[in-house]
Design an enzyme around this catalytic site. Structure first.
Site, PDB file in Angstrom:
ATOM      1  CG  ASP A 195      -1.826  -1.239   1.242  1.00  0.00           C
ATOM      2  OD1 ASP A 195      -2.161  -1.751   0.152  1.00  0.00           O
ATOM      3  OD2 ASP A 195      -2.127  -1.719   2.341  1.00  0.00           O
TER       4      ASP A 195
ATOM      5  CD  GLN B 255       0.478  -9.138  -2.879  1.00  0.00           C
ATOM      6  OE1 GLN B 255       0.958  -9.703  -3.840  1.00  0.00           O
ATOM      7  NE2 GLN B 255      -0.753  -8.691  -2.903  1.00  0.00           N
TER       8      GLN B 255
ATOM      9  CE  LYS C 241       2.373  -2.605  -4.359  1.00  0.00           C
ATOM     10  NZ  LYS C 241       2.122  -2.219  -2.960  1.00  0.00           N
TER      11      LYS C 241
ATOM     12  N   GLY D 169      -4.582  -4.305  -3.706  1.00  0.00           N
ATOM     13  CA  GLY D 169      -5.549  -3.227  -3.941  1.00  0.00           C
ATOM     14  C   GLY D 169      -4.754  -2.004  -4.336  1.00  0.00           C
ATOM     15  CG  HIS D 170      -2.143  -1.979  -6.953  1.00  0.00           C
ATOM     16  ND1 HIS D 170      -1.267  -2.511  -7.854  1.00  0.00           N
ATOM     17  CD2 HIS D 170      -1.848  -2.572  -5.768  1.00  0.00           C
ATOM     18  CE1 HIS D 170      -0.483  -3.383  -7.248  1.00  0.00           C
ATOM     19  NE2 HIS D 170      -0.830  -3.451  -5.973  1.00  0.00           N
TER      20      HIS D 170
HETATM   21  P1  GDP Z   1      -0.673   0.251  -3.546  1.00  0.00           P
HETATM   22  O1  GDP Z   1      -1.282  -1.011  -3.062  1.00  0.00           O
HETATM   23  O2  GDP Z   1       0.800   0.319  -3.313  1.00  0.00           O
HETATM   24  O3  GDP Z   1      -1.025   0.580  -4.971  1.00  0.00           O
HETATM   25  O4  GDP Z   1      -1.298   1.420  -2.656  1.00  0.00           O
HETATM   26  P2  GDP Z   1      -2.847   1.573  -2.208  1.00  0.00           P
HETATM   27  O5  GDP Z   1      -3.625   2.081  -3.352  1.00  0.00           O
HETATM   28  O6  GDP Z   1      -3.309   0.358  -1.512  1.00  0.00           O
HETATM   29  O7  GDP Z   1      -2.712   2.674  -1.079  1.00  0.00           O
HETATM   30  C1  GDP Z   1      -2.113   3.902  -1.307  1.00  0.00           C
HETATM   31  C2  GDP Z   1      -3.112   5.010  -0.931  1.00  0.00           C
HETATM   32  O8  GDP Z   1      -2.424   6.241  -0.878  1.00  0.00           O
HETATM   33  C3  GDP Z   1      -4.194   5.207  -1.976  1.00  0.00           C
HETATM   34  O9  GDP Z   1      -5.365   5.664  -1.317  1.00  0.00           O
HETATM   35  C4  GDP Z   1      -3.624   6.301  -2.872  1.00  0.00           C
HETATM   36  O10 GDP Z   1      -4.631   7.052  -3.543  1.00  0.00           O
HETATM   37  C5  GDP Z   1      -2.934   7.146  -1.856  1.00  0.00           C
HETATM   38  N1  GDP Z   1      -1.741   7.877  -2.325  1.00  0.00           N
HETATM   39  C6  GDP Z   1      -0.776   7.493  -3.186  1.00  0.00           C
HETATM   40  N2  GDP Z   1       0.201   8.423  -3.259  1.00  0.00           N
HETATM   41  C7  GDP Z   1      -0.160   9.419  -2.416  1.00  0.00           C
HETATM   42  C8  GDP Z   1       0.450  10.653  -2.002  1.00  0.00           C
HETATM   43  O11 GDP Z   1       1.533  11.010  -2.434  1.00  0.00           O
HETATM   44  N3  GDP Z   1      -0.245  11.407  -1.074  1.00  0.00           N
HETATM   45  C9  GDP Z   1      -1.451  11.020  -0.556  1.00  0.00           C
HETATM   46  N4  GDP Z   1      -2.031  11.814   0.347  1.00  0.00           N
HETATM   47  N5  GDP Z   1      -2.033   9.864  -0.918  1.00  0.00           N
HETATM   48  C10 GDP Z   1      -1.401   9.082  -1.822  1.00  0.00           C
HETATM   49  P1  IMO Z   2      -0.841  -4.283  -2.265  1.00  0.00           P
HETATM   50  O1  IMO Z   2      -0.413  -4.800  -3.598  1.00  0.00           O
HETATM   51  C1  IMO Z   2      -0.930  -4.790   2.069  1.00  0.00           C
HETATM   52  C2  IMO Z   2      -0.967  -8.911   3.582  1.00  0.00           C
HETATM   53  C3  IMO Z   2      -2.224  -9.347   4.308  1.00  0.00           C
HETATM   54  C4  IMO Z   2      -1.628 -10.326   5.314  1.00  0.00           C
HETATM   55  C5  IMO Z   2      -0.521 -11.012   4.502  1.00  0.00           C
HETATM   56  C6  IMO Z   2      -0.908 -12.359   3.921  1.00  0.00           C
HETATM   57  O2  IMO Z   2      -2.129  -3.555  -2.291  1.00  0.00           O
HETATM   58  O3  IMO Z   2       0.253  -3.527  -1.593  1.00  0.00           O
HETATM   59  P2  IMO Z   2      -2.486 -13.037   1.871  1.00  0.00           P
HETATM   60  O4  IMO Z   2      -3.959 -12.852   1.663  1.00  0.00           O
HETATM   61  O5  IMO Z   2      -1.634 -12.426   0.811  1.00  0.00           O
HETATM   62  O6  IMO Z   2      -2.121 -14.473   2.136  1.00  0.00           O
HETATM   63  O7  IMO Z   2      -2.170 -12.263   3.256  1.00  0.00           O
HETATM   64  O8  IMO Z   2      -0.204 -10.110   3.442  1.00  0.00           O
HETATM   65  N1  IMO Z   2      -1.179  -8.372   2.218  1.00  0.00           N
HETATM   66  C7  IMO Z   2      -1.114  -7.068   1.910  1.00  0.00           C
HETATM   67  N2  IMO Z   2      -0.959  -5.980   2.709  1.00  0.00           N
HETATM   68  N3  IMO Z   2      -1.030  -4.644   0.737  1.00  0.00           N
HETATM   69  C8  IMO Z   2      -1.171  -5.714  -0.067  1.00  0.00           C
HETATM   70  O9  IMO Z   2      -1.157  -5.628  -1.425  1.00  0.00           O
HETATM   71  C9  IMO Z   2      -1.259  -7.005   0.516  1.00  0.00           C
HETATM   72  N4  IMO Z   2      -1.412  -8.248   0.028  1.00  0.00           N
HETATM   73  C10 IMO Z   2      -1.338  -9.073   1.071  1.00  0.00           C
HETATM   74  O10 IMO Z   2      -2.858  -8.262   4.938  1.00  0.00           O
HETATM   75  O11 IMO Z   2      -1.005  -9.625   6.349  1.00  0.00           O
HETATM   76 MG    MG Z   3      -2.793  -1.680  -1.792  1.00  0.00          MG
END
Ligand code: GDP
Ligand code: IMO
Ligand code: MG
Length: 427
Positions: free
Chosen positions: A13, A225, A16, A42-43
């Site tokens: 998170d 991840q 990415k 979840g991206h």
């Molecule tokens: P990912 O799994 O690495 O793609 O990241 P996620 O989407 O799960 O979580 C990142 C969160 O941070 C999302 O809600 C994005 O919209 C938000 N985000 C990404 N870059 C920035 C930033 O530079 N500033 C802020 N405030 N939010 C950001």
């Molecule tokens: P993105 O791509 C954050 C975590 C789960 C749990 C562990 C194992 O959005 O960054 P699983 O269901 O993969 O066997 O769970 O990994 N986990 C993540 N945490 N971002 C993710 O993906 C994750 N994918 C798995 O919360 O701790």
């Molecule tokens: Mg994510």
């Protein structure tokens, strides 16, 4: 730059999705490829203020003209694939093309069931998985009891493989977990019902990507991840079941390491984690609450609150090392506005001894206490900044300190979720 990897440097998170989308729209990217994980990811992408989330699909699907690829290293839930595709297409009819590897493993209906009962049986020791069947699907893959996408196109083989896979699982489900056994025929029938829609999407993606690279086209590998969730290099056993580091890209796509030109690690200006496991800089006080609130730290896939803590330079150095990072993309710097001092973890103290590098054993990491350096904070809202020079001087120093401590140059900085809320530090 024909082959670029984007991956998570912390526990997921990091942003990415945003980094991938940014490159896909500012450079000419021909392919965006997922190589590991499944719909546990979840991206998030924010385009013109509108929010999109992808789970199994590469975010490149949102860029018209870009081909989205699900590589052989991914575990695919076919109904989830269709559901996600349909939901996105409803909002953006002009989606990019999608290609799925014939060798990717399939998450069968029994994998999430086993994921959930296993977690329940672990009780207090549970991993906090996403419950999507990721671990059991990868388990079957390495146990050689998995189903691959191409198996769905041969009914006889499929039935044999499902039967073999369920033989022991049904004993476990019925006799250990007190659950109903899963019927082979029902599973086969469900999987076969996807074939007509799936078949036209399927190809030898390793061949396709290598040929694209031979033609000088640009391929972007979108990590899912993160380094600290990697099955080998993360905080095992509190990890996911895939190879989330740069090395996993080669096995998960069928491209050789010599083809990769650039490896970008995405890292938050602080740290978060979802699920169980050690987290040295985790905060349980008002600062943690503030990071959670200002950062909107709620998981995109499962809606769970993310645990929050300060930036950890030991992890940044470790991620740089195990991934061979060429660049870092530092996200969410805007969330750190309005702290007088911002602590940054520069080393760990473990049983009275200072460690500048990631400790060797799980026990040591569980005992790690952060050694903090206090950096000067800034008060200004920086979400409107569009160049590094626009940042308040203390925010610039924070970025420079993160760069020095990680040993990897910071290519860009995020100051908000929007595509445009990005500063390029080093081109
Ligand atoms: P990912 O799994 O690495 O793609 O990241 P996620 O989407 O799960 O979580 C990142 C969160 O941070 C999302 O809600 C994005 O919209 C938000 N985000 C990404 N870059 C920035 C930033 O530079 N500033 C802020 N405030 N939010 C950001
Ligand atoms: P993105 O791509 C954050 C975590 C789960 C749990 C562990 C194992 O959005 O960054 P699983 O269901 O993969 O066997 O769970 O990994 N986990 C993540 N945490 N971002 C993710 O993906 C994750 N994918 C798995 O919360 O701790
Ligand atoms: Mg994510």
């Amino acid at each position: 730059m024909p082959a670029i990897v984007i991956l998570g440097a912390q526990w997921g998170d990091e942003g990415k999705g945003k980094a991938t989308d940014l490159l896909a729209t500012t450079e000419t990217i021909d392919y965006v490829v997922r190589t590991s994980g499944g719909h546990n990811a979840g991206h998030t992408i924010v385009i013109d203020g509108e929010k999109f989330a992808t789970h199994l699909l590469p975010t490149g699907i949102l860029t018209p003209g870009c081909t989205a690829v699900i590589g052989n290293g991914v575990v695919v839930s076919v109904p989830q694939l269709f559901k996600e595709l349909d939901a996105l297409r409803e909002r953006r009819p002009e989606l990019g093309e999608l290609v799925v590897s014939a060798s990717a493993h399939v998450i069968a209906p029994y994998h999430p069931t086993i994921d959930k009962v296993t977690e329940r049986f672990l009780g207090n020791n549970k991993l906090g998985t996403t419950g999507r069947g990721i671990g059991p699907a990868y388990g079957d893959k390495v146990n050689r009891l998995g189903l691959r996408v191409a198996d769905l196109f041969d009914e006889k083989i499929l039935a044999e493989k499902v039967e073999a896979s369920l033989e022991v699982k049904n004993q476990l489900l019925a006799k250990v977990y007190n659950r109903r056994a899963v019927e082979v025929d029902a599973v086969v029938e469900e999987l076969l019902s996807y074939v007509d829609r799936l078949r036209p999407l399927v190809a030898d993606t390793s061949l396709m990507l290598n040929q694209a690279l031979d033609r000088g086209e640009t391929v972007l590998f979108e990590g899912a991840q993160a380094t600290m969730l990697d099955v080998d290099h993360g905080t095992y056993p509190f990890v996911t079941s895939s190879s989330a580091i740069a090395g996993g890209v080669c096995t998960g796509a069928g491209v050789g390491p010599t083809r990769i030109d650039r490896v970008i690690g995405v890292i938050k200006a602080y740290t978060t984690r979802v699920g169980s496991g050690p987290f040295p800089t985790e905060l349980f006080d008002a600062d943690g609450e503030k990071l959670w609130k200002v950062g909107g730290e709620v998981g995109v896939s499962t809606g769970r609150d993310r645990r929050c803590g300060w930036y950890d330079a030991v992890i940044a150095r470790y991620a740089s090392r195990v991934n061979g990072l060429t660049d870092l993309f530092l996200t969410k710097l805007d969330v750190l506005s309005s702290w007088e001092k911002v602590p940054v973890c520069v080393a760990y103290e473990i049983d009275g001894v200072r460690h500048d590098e990631m400790p060797m054993t799980q026990t040591e990491f569980h005992h790690a206490k952060p050694v903090y350096e206090l950096l000067d904070g800034w008060w200004e809202d920086i979400s409107g900044c569009r160049s590094f020079a626009d940042l308040p001087v203390n925010a610039q120093r924070y970025v420079q300190a993160c760069e020095e401590m990680s040993g990897t140059r910071i290519w860009g900085v995020g100051v908000g979720p929007g595509r445009e809320q990005t500063l390029v530090v080093h081109d």
